[in-house]
Design a protein around this motif. Sequence first.
Motif, PDB file in Angstrom:
ATOM      1  N   ARG A  61       3.827   2.348   8.324  1.00 31.81           N
ATOM      2  CA  ARG A  61       4.707   3.048   7.384  1.00 31.81           C
ATOM      3  C   ARG A  61       4.292   2.751   5.945  1.00 31.81           C
ATOM      4  O   ARG A  61       4.246   3.669   5.103  1.00 31.81           O
ATOM      5  CB  ARG A  61       6.159   2.622   7.610  1.00 31.81           C
ATOM      6  CG  ARG A  61       7.137   3.256   6.612  1.00 31.81           C
ATOM      7  CD  ARG A  61       8.557   2.757   6.838  1.00 31.81           C
ATOM      8  NE  ARG A  61       8.686   1.322   6.660  1.00 31.81           N
ATOM      9  CZ  ARG A  61       8.784   0.729   5.472  1.00 31.81           C
ATOM     10  NH1 ARG A  61       8.735   1.450   4.359  1.00 31.81           N
ATOM     11  NH2 ARG A  61       8.931  -0.583   5.393  1.00 31.81           N
ATOM     12  N   LEU A  62       3.936   1.503   5.659  1.00 28.85           N
ATOM     13  CA  LEU A  62       3.507   1.142   4.307  1.00 28.85           C
ATOM     14  C   LEU A  62       2.207   1.852   3.939  1.00 28.85           C
ATOM     15  O   LEU A  62       2.030   2.287   2.796  1.00 28.85           O
ATOM     16  CB  LEU A  62       3.326  -0.377   4.213  1.00 28.85           C
ATOM     17  CG  LEU A  62       4.588  -1.220   4.388  1.00 28.85           C
ATOM     18  CD1 LEU A  62       4.229  -2.704   4.428  1.00 28.85           C
ATOM     19  CD2 LEU A  62       5.573  -0.946   3.259  1.00 28.85           C
ATOM     20  N   ALA A  63       1.303   1.970   4.904  1.00 24.76           N
ATOM     21  CA  ALA A  63       0.041   2.667   4.639  1.00 24.76           C
ATOM     22  C   ALA A  63       0.296   4.130   4.291  1.00 24.76           C
ATOM     23  O   ALA A  63      -0.319   4.682   3.358  1.00 24.76           O
ATOM     24  CB  ALA A  63      -0.881   2.569   5.856  1.00 24.76           C
ATOM     25  N   GLU A  64       1.195   4.750   5.020  1.00 26.79           N
ATOM     26  CA  GLU A  64       1.532   6.149   4.735  1.00 26.79           C
ATOM     27  C   GLU A  64       2.137   6.276   3.342  1.00 26.79           C
ATOM     28  O   GLU A  64       1.793   7.195   2.581  1.00 26.79           O
ATOM     29  CB  GLU A  64       2.500   6.668   5.788  1.00 26.79           C
ATOM     30  CG  GLU A  64       2.846   8.144   5.619  1.00 26.79           C
ATOM     31  CD  GLU A  64       3.737   8.659   6.737  1.00 26.79           C
ATOM     32  OE1 GLU A  64       4.059   9.871   6.705  1.00 26.79           O
ATOM     33  OE2 GLU A  64       4.132   7.867   7.616  1.00 26.79           O
ATOM     34  N   GLU A  65       3.017   5.348   2.982  1.00 32.39           N
ATOM     35  CA  GLU A  65       3.640   5.388   1.661  1.00 32.39           C
ATOM     36  C   GLU A  65       2.611   5.207   0.547  1.00 32.39           C
ATOM     37  O   GLU A  65       2.762   5.766  -0.544  1.00 32.39           O
ATOM     38  CB  GLU A  65       4.713   4.305   1.566  1.00 32.39           C
ATOM     39  CG  GLU A  65       5.937   4.582   2.421  1.00 32.39           C
ATOM     40  CD  GLU A  65       6.947   3.451   2.368  1.00 32.39           C
ATOM     41  OE1 GLU A  65       6.640   2.415   1.716  1.00 32.39           O
ATOM     42  OE2 GLU A  65       8.034   3.592   2.955  1.00 32.39           O
ATOM     43  N   GLU A  66       1.565   4.401   0.805  1.00 29.10           N
ATOM     44  CA  GLU A  66       0.535   4.163  -0.198  1.00 29.10           C
ATOM     45  C   GLU A  66      -0.583   5.205  -0.172  1.00 29.10           C
ATOM     46  O   GLU A  66      -1.528   5.121  -0.949  1.00 29.10           O
ATOM     47  CB  GLU A  66      -0.058   2.762  -0.007  1.00 29.10           C
ATOM     48  CG  GLU A  66       0.919   1.639  -0.319  1.00 29.10           C
ATOM     49  CD  GLU A  66       0.240   0.282  -0.376  1.00 29.10           C
ATOM     50  OE1 GLU A  66      -0.998   0.243  -0.588  1.00 29.10           O
ATOM     51  OE2 GLU A  66       0.939  -0.737  -0.233  1.00 29.10           O
TER      52      GLU A  66
END
Length: 220
Positions: free
Chosen positions: A80-85
């Motif tokens: 999820r963090l990768a998608e947000e970044e």
Amino acid sequence: MGLLDMIGPVMVGPSSSHTAGACRLALLARHLLGEKPRRVEFGLHGSFAKTGKGHGTHLALAAGILGLRPEDERLKESLRLAEEEGVEVVYKEVELGDVHPNTVRMVLEGEKERITVTGSSLGGGLVRVFDLDGFEVRLTGQAPALVVKNVDTPGVVARVARILADDEVNIAYLTVSRKKKGGEAMMSLEVDRPLSEVPLRYLEHLSYILWVRQIPPVMD
């Protein structure tokens, strides 16, 4: 050998090999890229491919690419963090031949650079990166390291060693590799402490140096 060597590293579980080691491999790869990745393709070999998902290997690899360490609670939310970044993360199964079963080939793309890093998780959280863009390297993450890509010309290794010596940096391990005489070459050096800023910038500006990466340790 200490107590932590026997019971394993501080980490978000469940596996020191499939989780902590995987995270450390990806963290080393991020440092080698030298910039924030935009896209990463993980080629999972052996047990990383067959049992890794149950051990959270895919989450750990994504966490390392984002710069997170194995003990970071956000590891479980790394996709999820990768998608947000805005970091695209792709996984596939690959066959890499006669290598450790916990091995991953990582292709990282940033704004300026694209590199391929291959490494293995050896157990107990220990890791070794052994290939960078087809050059043999040795990075364990247990000590500061310097990776230098250069033109294969006489005296480069001696010059780099002299720059480190003048800065009172001791070399613990050195690997040198080239693809052909007079072409591109690479050296990886594990050292007792990082090279200071001024000699590092001097090294980067030598005419036969293509790029330099100073890699911090990723072990506890």
